[in-house]
Design a protein around this motif. Structure first.
Motif, mmCIF file in Angstrom:
data_model
loop_
_atom_site.group_PDB
_atom_site.id
_atom_site.type_symbol
_atom_site.label_atom_id
_atom_site.label_comp_id
_atom_site.label_asym_id
_atom_site.label_seq_id
_atom_site.Cartn_x
_atom_site.Cartn_y
_atom_site.Cartn_z
ATOM 1 N N UNK A 58 1.525 -0.325 22.849
ATOM 2 C CA UNK A 58 0.281 -0.268 22.081
ATOM 3 C C UNK A 58 0.548 -0.414 20.586
ATOM 4 N N UNK A 59 1.605 0.216 20.107
ATOM 5 C CA UNK A 59 1.894 0.193 18.671
ATOM 6 C C UNK A 59 2.548 -1.103 18.212
ATOM 7 N N UNK A 60 3.454 -1.675 19.036
ATOM 8 C CA UNK A 60 4.278 -2.785 18.581
ATOM 9 C C UNK A 60 4.220 -4.016 19.471
ATOM 10 N N UNK A 61 3.442 -3.967 20.541
ATOM 11 C CA UNK A 61 3.402 -5.079 21.477
ATOM 12 C C UNK A 61 4.533 -4.973 22.484
ATOM 13 N N UNK A 62 4.566 -5.883 23.440
ATOM 14 C CA UNK A 62 5.594 -5.833 24.486
ATOM 15 C C UNK A 62 6.998 -5.961 23.907
ATOM 16 N N UNK A 63 7.933 -5.310 24.559
ATOM 17 C CA UNK A 63 9.335 -5.373 24.143
ATOM 18 C C UNK A 63 9.865 -6.795 24.276
ATOM 19 N N UNK A 95 16.162 -1.356 9.701
ATOM 20 C CA UNK A 95 17.055 -2.204 8.905
ATOM 21 C C UNK A 95 16.715 -3.685 9.050
ATOM 22 N N UNK A 96 16.184 -4.064 10.217
ATOM 23 C CA UNK A 96 15.868 -5.485 10.415
ATOM 24 C C UNK A 96 14.699 -5.923 9.536
ATOM 25 N N UNK A 97 13.967 -4.936 9.037
ATOM 26 C CA UNK A 97 12.845 -5.255 8.167
ATOM 27 C C UNK A 97 11.635 -5.769 8.914
ATOM 28 N N UNK A 98 11.672 -5.753 10.233
ATOM 29 C CA UNK A 98 10.545 -6.236 11.014
ATOM 30 C C UNK A 98 9.474 -5.155 11.057
ATOM 31 N N UNK A 99 8.353 -5.441 10.453
ATOM 32 C CA UNK A 99 7.210 -4.539 10.536
ATOM 33 C C UNK A 99 6.259 -5.150 11.548
ATOM 34 N N UNK A 100 6.297 -4.616 12.766
ATOM 35 C CA UNK A 100 5.505 -5.199 13.841
ATOM 36 C C UNK A 100 4.017 -5.181 13.544
ATOM 37 N N UNK A 101 3.588 -4.262 12.703
ATOM 38 C CA UNK A 101 2.160 -4.226 12.365
ATOM 39 C C UNK A 101 1.760 -5.478 11.600
ATOM 40 N N UNK A 102 2.719 -6.104 10.886
ATOM 41 C CA UNK A 102 2.413 -7.313 10.123
ATOM 42 C C UNK A 102 2.433 -8.559 10.997
ATOM 43 N N UNK A 103 2.903 -8.430 12.229
ATOM 44 C CA UNK A 103 2.952 -9.580 13.110
ATOM 45 C C UNK A 103 1.601 -9.897 13.733
#
Length: 125
Positions: free
Chosen positions: A72-77, A93-101
């Motif tokens: 729900x928070x980040x989408x499917x793995x 560290x990867x800098x991936x903000x899933x909310x911005x995707x």
């Protein structure tokens, strides 16, 4: 590296709830071999196994809940495809903000969720 669970290093691994469910099924199978053994040792082992089964069922439910929270928070793995983890130090560290995707498009009568990922389609609800 994990032995059984899916990670970016082990994309062929399994989800925690699946591993726990397999262990639970194995214990149920083993119990069928000792259920009619009336010796005290066998009955003690059977009682222990029944208790373990209850704990495993609780663990499966908790693992399912964690998966639903993350989905729900980040989408499917994407770990099974070698993608980055959704939470933890490596995710930070990867800098991936899933909310911005993802972004919502409220300009039309339909509500669209648009994934800003390469090779992905938007979903209109």
């Amino acid at each position: 590296m994990t032995h059984y669970l899916v990670t970016e290093e082990n994309p062929n691994g399994s989800a925690l709830e699946d591993v726990l469910a397999m262990v639970r099924a194995d214990i149920v199978q083993r119990c069928t071999f000792i259920v009619n053994d009336r010796r005290p040792e066998a009955q003690a082992v059977l009682a222990n196994n029944m208790r373990i089964l209850g704990l495993l069922t609780d663990a499966v439910e908790l693992a399912d809940s964690s998966t639903r929270i993350l989905d729900k928070a980040f989408g499917p793995s994407q770990a099974g495809k070698g993608g980055p983890p959704r939470i933890g130090e490596k995710a930070e560290r990867s800098g991936t903000d899933y909310r911005k995707l993802f972004r919502a498009d409220l300009t039309s009568s339909a509500f669209s969720i648009i994934c800003m990922c390469p090779q992905s389609d938007s979903i209109t609800v």
